[in-house]
Motif scaffolding. Sequence first.
Motif, PDB file in Angstrom:
ATOM      1  N   PRO A 169       0.820  -1.214   0.000  1.00 32.62           N
ATOM      2  CA  PRO A 169       0.000   0.000   0.000  1.00 32.62           C
ATOM      3  C   PRO A 169       0.858   1.270   0.000  1.00 32.62           C
ATOM      4  N   MET A 171       0.624   5.683   0.059  1.00 36.11           N
ATOM      5  CA  MET A 171      -0.163   6.915   0.071  1.00 36.11           C
ATOM      6  C   MET A 171       0.777   8.087  -0.150  1.00 36.11           C
TER       7      MET A 171
ATOM      8  N   ALA C 248      -0.935   7.022   6.880  1.00 35.07           N
ATOM      9  CA  ALA C 248       0.494   7.213   6.665  1.00 35.07           C
ATOM     10  C   ALA C 248       1.263   5.951   7.054  1.00 35.07           C
ATOM     11  N   ARG C 250      -0.031   2.926   7.161  1.00 32.80           N
ATOM     12  CA  ARG C 250      -0.416   1.894   6.202  1.00 32.80           C
ATOM     13  C   ARG C 250       0.270   2.114   4.863  1.00 32.80           C
ATOM     14  N   GLY C 251       0.311   3.384   4.417  1.00 32.45           N
ATOM     15  CA  GLY C 251       0.842   3.695   3.095  1.00 32.45           C
ATOM     16  C   GLY C 251       2.334   3.943   3.067  1.00 32.45           C
ATOM     17  N   GLN C 253       4.289   6.025   4.703  1.00 39.37           N
ATOM     18  CA  GLN C 253       4.825   7.367   4.874  1.00 39.37           C
ATOM     19  C   GLN C 253       5.242   7.640   6.318  1.00 39.37           C
ATOM     20  N   ALA C 272      -4.577  -5.359   6.761  1.00 34.95           N
ATOM     21  CA  ALA C 272      -3.964  -4.910   5.509  1.00 34.95           C
ATOM     22  C   ALA C 272      -2.508  -5.330   5.409  1.00 34.95           C
ATOM     23  N   LEU C 273      -1.781  -5.263   6.532  1.00 36.03           N
ATOM     24  CA  LEU C 273      -0.336  -5.451   6.464  1.00 36.03           C
ATOM     25  C   LEU C 273       0.145  -6.753   7.094  1.00 36.03           C
ATOM     26  N   LYS C 541      13.609  -2.997   4.206  1.00 32.89           N
ATOM     27  CA  LYS C 541      13.739  -3.097   2.755  1.00 32.89           C
ATOM     28  C   LYS C 541      12.646  -3.996   2.183  1.00 32.89           C
ATOM     29  N   LYS C 542      12.346  -5.058   2.928  1.00 30.68           N
ATOM     30  CA  LYS C 542      11.330  -5.991   2.458  1.00 30.68           C
ATOM     31  C   LYS C 542       9.965  -5.283   2.373  1.00 30.68           C
ATOM     32  N   GLN C 543       9.705  -4.437   3.375  1.00 28.14           N
ATOM     33  CA  GLN C 543       8.386  -3.809   3.425  1.00 28.14           C
ATOM     34  C   GLN C 543       8.261  -2.595   2.516  1.00 28.14           C
ATOM     35  N   LEU C 544       9.292  -1.770   2.494  1.00 35.30           N
ATOM     36  CA  LEU C 544       9.170  -0.511   1.767  1.00 35.30           C
ATOM     37  C   LEU C 544      10.046  -0.439   0.531  1.00 35.30           C
ATOM     38  N   GLY C 545      10.875  -1.439   0.316  1.00 30.99           N
ATOM     39  CA  GLY C 545      11.753  -1.423  -0.855  1.00 30.99           C
ATOM     40  C   GLY C 545      12.929  -0.499  -0.656  1.00 30.99           C
TER      41      GLY C 545
END
Lengths: 323, 304, 546
Positions: A169, A171, C248, C250-251, C253, C272-273, C541-545
């Motif tokens: 996800p 945003m 934020a 979740r997405g 940020q 979701a996660l 890194k796995k989660q957000l790249g």
Amino acid sequence: MYSYIVKRLLILLPTLIGAAILVFLLLRLVPGDVCLLRFGGEGGYADPEQIRLCRERLGLDLPIYLQFFDYMVGFFTFDLGVSMWTSQPVTTEIGIRFGLSLQIAIMATLVSVVIALPLGVISAAKQNTPVDYFVRAFSIAGIAMPSFWLGILIILGLLIGSQAWFGRPWMPPIDYVPLWVDPWYNLSALIWPALATGYRYSAVATRMTRSAMLEVLHEDYVRTARAKGLIEKVIINKHALKNAMLPVVTIIGIEFAFLMGGLVVTEQVFNLNGLGKLFVESVTQSDYTLTQALVMLVVAIFVLVNFLVDIMYAWLDPRIRYN
Amino acid sequence: MATPDISIESDELPARKTILQRTGRLARKQPLGFAGGIVVLAMIIMAIFAPWLAPFDPEQANFADMLVPPGAASNMGDGLFLLGTDQFGRDLFSRIIYGARTALTVGFTAAIIGSFAGLALGVASAYFGGYFDLVLQRIIDVFMAFPLIIMALAIVAIFGTGTDKVIIAITIPFIPRCARVVRSSALAVREMPYVDAARSIGYGNARIIFRHIAPNVVAPFLIMLTAFLGEAILLEASLSYLGLGVQEPTPAWGLMLQGGAEEYAESAPWVPIFPGLAITIAVFGFNLFGDAVRDALDPRLRSR
Amino acid sequence: MKSRLTRFAASVVLGSALAVGAGSISASAQEYGGELRLVVGSKIPSYDGHIESTFGMIHPIRPFYSMLIRINPDNPSSPTDFVCDLCVGDVPEPTNDGKTYTFKIRQGVTFQDGTPLTSADIKATFDKMAFPPEGVASNRKAYFKMIDSIETPDPETVVFNLKFASGTFIPSVAMPFNFVYSKKDLDEHGYKWHQTNINGSGPFHFVEHVQGSHVLGKKNPNYYHEGMPYLDGFRAISAPKMSVRLQAIRGGQADIEFRGFPPKARDDLVKALGDQVTVQESDWNCVLLVTPNHKVKPFDDPRVRQALSLAIDRAGGSKYLSQIAIVKTVGGIGFPGHPLSSTPEYLEKNIIGYGKDVEANRARAKELLKEAGHENLKFTLHNRGVDQPYKVVGTWLIDQWKRIGLDVEQWVQPSTPFYATLRTKKDFDVSLDFNCQAVVNPIADISKFLPSGGANYSDFEDQQLEDIYNELLQTGDPAKQRELFAAYEKRVLNDLASQFITLWWYKINPYRSYVKGWKIAPSHYLNQSLENIWIDQAEYKKQLGG
């Protein structure tokens, strides 16, 4: 012409002063003040001595007429004071948000123009056909939709869409990085609110483009052009559109001025650090100095744009001046 | 004495007839306006017959049925939630039906009071002219430029929250806008020969204003009035969303979009989607309807 | 003192910290590096901890400062486990019949500007809070009434001389607002300089604050706690709307929010996660209470007030409201689970409105209203325009009262006029009110219910209540303390029903599971130095790249 400009300028002054008085009074009619909120806002014990000191420091203990006098003197000497909440100069507080609001206003206006011009022209050219009805329905839907709801849907869509497509996800960023520092980060945050508000504000411009186009299409020289056998596309592009632009540009200018005043509700949804969010915060925190300055900024932009529009029309149509 | 009266009456009679005819033509020639009219009508029916149409009490919290998805049955076994429930287990469908009541109350009251007050001020300003006009117009300038949220917050803080206070907050900015438009139309009428004639026969101000000037500003007035209807509903929604409008547990569409609706948007998207849709459709309908009224009444646009 | 503390610590069972998903809060090999992005739901009024009382200042600013003592960052759920921060060794035992505390100050500590920290800085800091000169504000003065004088016999030693032995001294010193300032700054720039400037000796150095947007901090390379902090820096992003903070995280940020989310929000995030979210939960030292205005009829009648309390189904509220609001635990006037506080079983048997038979309670409420002649009472519930948990609980309360035939309208005000009405105008019928404290200290916390306590807005007087409280303050014996505490509670909730409790808050912190090392405390003010937090880089890194 000059005397007309001077006359119009003189009329601006009472408006500004009137607005200054109105905001001063309205703010003070609200019970409580920034000190009570700041030191008692967490519900627990608040030292009365501390609240007294705070009021003394901010001049809130002075009689109301003295506060008004100070405010008026500051107003005329362009000394807007410091924020009652952060103690930063009001100009600094506003300056930080101004860049973001300006950028959003420009981007939203661009979006609005990109939507409005083609749609308005198509709608006029295909008047009273299903295409016309569709365009009109589309643009009216833009004004009918609450902008914050559209914002909620956009964020929801981004979160769900990004998860579906990228498995993660996403945003838009919620902190502000100026365009020149990191253009990609900046735009990935601001494009969404710009789309939402641009769509909304395109409605009026679309309608204006359509009716101006219709008016021009009925003018003699267009008929002449048609009689000459010019093809419709050329007529619309070369002759009609150019002459229909003036009212459209005017309406876009006025909308730009409104956008500059900050997008009170949309900035809430996207957590944008713009003038609209500052506005809501300063009002809810009873930050008199900051709210007063913001109101005067919004009022000043509003009257200034109106003034420019009037002058422009007077310049184009001399009859107005003698009215 | 009787002669000018008759001539004026006879001036107006055909106008009335054409308004009727135009309304008839509206449905055929203005499919969008007709659709708008149907939405408006549906909303009015929803508002009036809310108690019969709504399957549930819109204010009754029911914690056994929190955030039930649309179409699911109540866990209490007392019916079906057509549009699901909110975080208090209240039926969204019923709240939306009752919300039409709030929206229409706010919309109609604010639009009617605002435009009538604007009509009175605009006509008076144009008719009396001079310093009265000058001062009034400057006051109108101030209110037109003034941000609504400050006004709304001050009103809420001074008088408290509630539907009636929201109406005041929304009405105030309408008055100067309508007054401005009406004034410019009235200014044009003021110089017309029949007004001069009426004045020369010695008719009083009130008579001239009400009999001769007011009817001639009806078109711009009605255009403003219908435009305000949709706008008022939107403003009410925005103020409620900012927490400055109608308060819980009163069913109001803007309020239904606030707080929980946003926080639970991902797992319970029906909570923000349906009230927002209700606002959009309602305002959409009012705007289409208003456009049709404008097309019918604005002589400049009529031919198109 | 120590023995009592230890016993407290041993017997306190707090809302256990739960870990959901794969992310575990147990310590493994800490990693260095990374920036923590936290979202903060409130604004920063000023940087001066000595005058502010909002978490909006604590969350972004606390990491720049050190304190003399603090709650144990490795055991923050204990309300009695205090450890040294700037002092060395254990928190000192008092001498001189509990009236003298001697602290040994850590050496080699420097402020951000390079000035070394000595005992003189500690003295200057506490002097500023306890004895502010005329014209200087201090919101902590009332907490340090027991201090007689502060001495610095040498740069390594600070001695606090108290006027009387006090059990609230140590908890008060451990309050997270007591930032240690440099004496040099106070001498050179005056007592107001810290409102707009930062110069601390904490785990992070101040970089920038963009008003309304964010605060940036970077690692203090000379931090005195060995090996810490783990992070290269942090970014505290301002986001007033809860939905934005949630989205934020979740997405991607933001990584964490330290105040707390409603349960449904936690469920959504976990849904979701999945295992990319870790959740910690705890009872929260904040409570929403109902404050009737005793000066407004018919709320001068205790029967009416008792009926209002009896109508509330607290067990049901706990079950259902805890799914949508940040409240959960049924409790009396004291922090649930603290040894001084009443147990659920005790409350059920002895306090009105806590009995299991809701229908009987409501029947009794109707009887009382009938006796008082106010069967179909109509009134307004004054509430604050904040969703979580005020408006949610307010809407729930109105529904509860509807069930005994009362017609209640909600009067919601923005924060400023809300407090003006509560504190000065007093033109409300019944108001929602709350009590929220940092360090758990029930004896001090319950002064909220004391008419003379300074924070009681129900506008009444009761000598009996004052007498019980005074006796409680001067009693050292825990058994006697509990007895007096219970008597005080009965007087407040039963006899007078002067105010009554709805539900205690429940703190839920779902956050990205690559954030490690942080432990939840029973208050959103506590354990916020961020020094022991680290980021699992592989997981990040796995989660957000990238």
